[in-house]
Write a protein that holds these residues in place. Structure first.
Motif, mmCIF file in Angstrom:
data_model
loop_
_atom_site.group_PDB
_atom_site.id
_atom_site.type_symbol
_atom_site.label_atom_id
_atom_site.label_comp_id
_atom_site.label_asym_id
_atom_site.label_seq_id
_atom_site.Cartn_x
_atom_site.Cartn_y
_atom_site.Cartn_z
ATOM 1 N N PRO A 1 0.658 -1.386 -0.184
ATOM 2 C CA PRO A 1 -0.346 0.301 0.366
ATOM 3 C C PRO A 1 1.025 1.797 -0.287
ATOM 4 C CG PRO A 1 0.026 -1.351 2.151
ATOM 5 C CD PRO A 1 0.440 -2.316 0.879
ATOM 6 N N LEU A 2 2.045 1.258 0.502
ATOM 7 C CA LEU A 2 2.668 2.696 0.147
ATOM 8 C C LEU A 2 3.487 3.001 -1.093
ATOM 9 C CD1 LEU A 2 5.723 1.996 3.117
ATOM 10 C CD2 LEU A 2 4.247 4.452 2.726
ATOM 11 N N CYS A 3 3.278 2.451 -2.080
ATOM 12 C CA CYS A 3 3.615 2.225 -3.767
ATOM 13 C C CYS A 3 2.016 3.474 -3.782
ATOM 14 C CB CYS A 3 3.527 0.626 -3.918
ATOM 15 S SG CYS A 3 4.543 -0.293 -4.061
ATOM 16 N N GLU A 4 0.914 3.001 -3.148
ATOM 17 C CA GLU A 4 0.330 4.470 -3.200
ATOM 18 C C GLU A 4 0.917 5.426 -3.612
ATOM 19 O OE1 GLU A 4 -4.428 5.537 -2.919
ATOM 20 O OE2 GLU A 4 -3.926 4.317 -1.953
ATOM 21 N N ALA A 5 0.725 6.212 -2.205
ATOM 22 C CA ALA A 5 1.685 6.757 -1.830
ATOM 23 C C ALA A 5 2.918 7.606 -2.418
ATOM 24 C CB ALA A 5 2.069 7.224 -0.256
ATOM 25 N N ALA A 6 3.841 6.614 -2.957
ATOM 26 C CA ALA A 6 5.153 6.899 -3.622
ATOM 27 C C ALA A 6 4.790 6.721 -5.365
ATOM 28 C CB ALA A 6 5.706 5.692 -4.191
ATOM 29 N N LEU A 7 3.487 6.782 -5.671
ATOM 30 C CA LEU A 7 3.086 6.988 -6.691
ATOM 31 C C LEU A 7 2.816 7.851 -7.132
ATOM 32 C CD1 LEU A 7 2.127 5.750 -9.753
ATOM 33 C CD2 LEU A 7 0.326 5.334 -8.851
ATOM 34 N N ALA A 8 1.521 8.797 -5.998
ATOM 35 C CA ALA A 8 1.001 10.510 -6.038
ATOM 36 C C ALA A 8 2.322 11.374 -5.484
ATOM 37 C CB ALA A 8 0.218 10.000 -4.388
ATOM 38 N N LEU A 9 2.871 10.585 -5.551
ATOM 39 C CA LEU A 9 4.334 11.768 -5.281
ATOM 40 C C LEU A 9 4.670 11.760 -6.343
ATOM 41 C CD1 LEU A 9 5.184 11.151 -1.856
ATOM 42 C CD2 LEU A 9 4.435 13.076 -2.331
ATOM 43 N N ASN A 10 5.702 10.394 -7.054
ATOM 44 C CA ASN A 10 6.172 10.992 -8.343
ATOM 45 C C ASN A 10 5.670 10.734 -9.462
ATOM 46 O OD1 ASN A 10 8.295 9.783 -6.268
ATOM 47 N ND2 ASN A 10 7.372 7.332 -7.339
ATOM 48 N N THR A 11 3.975 10.612 -10.037
ATOM 49 C CA THR A 11 3.168 11.161 -10.613
ATOM 50 C C THR A 11 3.579 12.433 -10.845
ATOM 51 O OG1 THR A 11 1.365 11.193 -9.179
ATOM 52 C CG2 THR A 11 2.380 9.288 -11.434
ATOM 53 N N HIS A 12 3.066 13.377 -9.499
ATOM 54 C CA HIS A 12 3.058 14.914 -9.197
ATOM 55 C C HIS A 12 4.906 15.348 -9.734
ATOM 56 C CE1 HIS A 12 2.751 18.933 -6.993
ATOM 57 N NE2 HIS A 12 2.266 18.506 -7.541
ATOM 58 N N ALA A 13 5.236 14.903 -9.546
ATOM 59 C CA ALA A 13 6.597 15.375 -9.394
ATOM 60 C C ALA A 13 7.248 15.593 -11.067
ATOM 61 C CB ALA A 13 7.903 14.922 -8.515
ATOM 62 N N ASN A 14 6.830 14.275 -11.246
ATOM 63 C CA ASN A 14 6.799 14.882 -13.702
ATOM 64 C C ASN A 14 5.786 14.647 -14.441
ATOM 65 O OD1 ASN A 14 9.457 12.658 -13.393
ATOM 66 N ND2 ASN A 14 8.585 11.780 -12.119
ATOM 67 N N GLY A 15 4.363 15.829 -13.587
ATOM 68 C CA GLY A 15 3.826 15.980 -14.536
ATOM 69 C C GLY A 15 2.767 14.937 -15.455
ATOM 70 N N VAL A 16 2.803 13.956 -14.765
ATOM 71 C CA VAL A 16 1.273 12.925 -15.579
ATOM 72 C C VAL A 16 0.815 12.347 -13.873
ATOM 73 C CG1 VAL A 16 3.234 12.732 -16.945
ATOM 74 C CG2 VAL A 16 3.042 11.282 -14.695
ATOM 75 N N THR A 17 -0.042 11.726 -15.319
ATOM 76 C CA THR A 17 -1.558 11.108 -14.211
ATOM 77 C C THR A 17 -1.155 9.150 -14.226
ATOM 78 O OG1 THR A 17 -2.947 11.422 -15.778
ATOM 79 C CG2 THR A 17 -2.707 12.918 -14.034
ATOM 80 N N ALA A 18 -1.457 8.706 -13.414
ATOM 81 C CA ALA A 18 -1.819 7.192 -13.485
ATOM 82 C C ALA A 18 -2.762 7.289 -12.139
ATOM 83 C CB ALA A 18 -0.485 7.258 -13.707
#
Length: 226
Positions: A121-138
């Motif tokens: 479940p921590l990957c959901e938080a990592a995904l949210a931060l990392n997509t935001h940092a790169n200006g994309v959505t997933a």
């Protein structure tokens, strides 16, 4: 968007225990301007693992694979960025997503819709931060997909899923079903024992890594179309 209390707590944890770093070799092009992919990453595995157990008040939890840019995932991401036609306009699943590195590459390369899946479940938080940092959505999709039917997607991307035999066998069986359904499947690995054998790779890349993760300074990672 307001985050749930649990997701907010995990997001705060990722921010507190990692730092935003460039991932060399992964260049995204946005609005015609190239930039290096950035991820919230840890410097060493032992401190982040200890912090994860302490911060979440739990022991015996999974290692924080999400906190590192593993070589197989980097290879798949490079392939997608080098050959965006693989995902452009497609519905893409990044399975065992970890940091979301492959999902970010697919979104940047023009995928119509990107799902990122992991059991941690921590990957959901990592995904949210990392997509935001790169200006994309997933879109996040949690849980063990190997226990379920293959989702309705056009492309499945996977990195670093062959380091343990039982897991590798399960992944290959599930991905084989996806191929039978007409889904294009690409998997990357830096030479672990249970990677696909006897078939030519689609691409190969030299990936910088660390002794802490791989015991060597670099790995030759391959990507196969299954």
């Amino acid at each position: 968007m307001r985050l749930s209390p649990d997701l907010q707590r995990m997001t705060d944890f990722v921010r507190a225990n990692t730092r935003l770093m460039d991932v060399p070799g992964l260049s995204l092009t946005q609005s015609g301007v190239p930039r290096t992919m950035q991820l919230w990453l840890a410097d060493e595995i032992t401190p982040i693992w200890t912090a994860t157990e302490a911060g979440l008040a739990s022991t015996g939890i999974d290692p924080p694979f999400w906190a590192f840019p593993w070589a197989g995932g980097q290879a798949v991401a490079r392939l997608v960025l080098d050959r965006p036609e693989i995902v452009r306009g497609q519905r893409v699943l990044d399975i065992a997503s970890g940091s979301g590195l492959i999902a970010i590459a697919a979104a940047s390369a023009g995928a119509a819709h990107v799902l990122a899946n992991d059991i941690d479940p921590l990957c959901e938080a990592a995904l949210a931060l990392n997509t935001h940092a790169n200006g994309v959505t997933a879109q996040w999709l949690g849980g063990n997909l190997l226990d379920h039917a293959v989702p309705d997607v056009d492309v499945i991307l996977a990195g670093d899923i062959f380091y343990q035999k039982q897991m590798a066998d399960q992944f290959l069986a599930w991905l084989g079903k996806a191929v039978e359904q007409g889904i294009n499947v690409y998997a990357g690995d830096p030479g672990r024992a249970y990677a696909p054998d006897g078939r030519a790779p689609l691409a190969e890349y030299d990936i910088d890594t660390t002794f802490d993760l791989e015991g060597v300074a670099s790995r030759r990672a391959r990507v196969w179309k299954l």
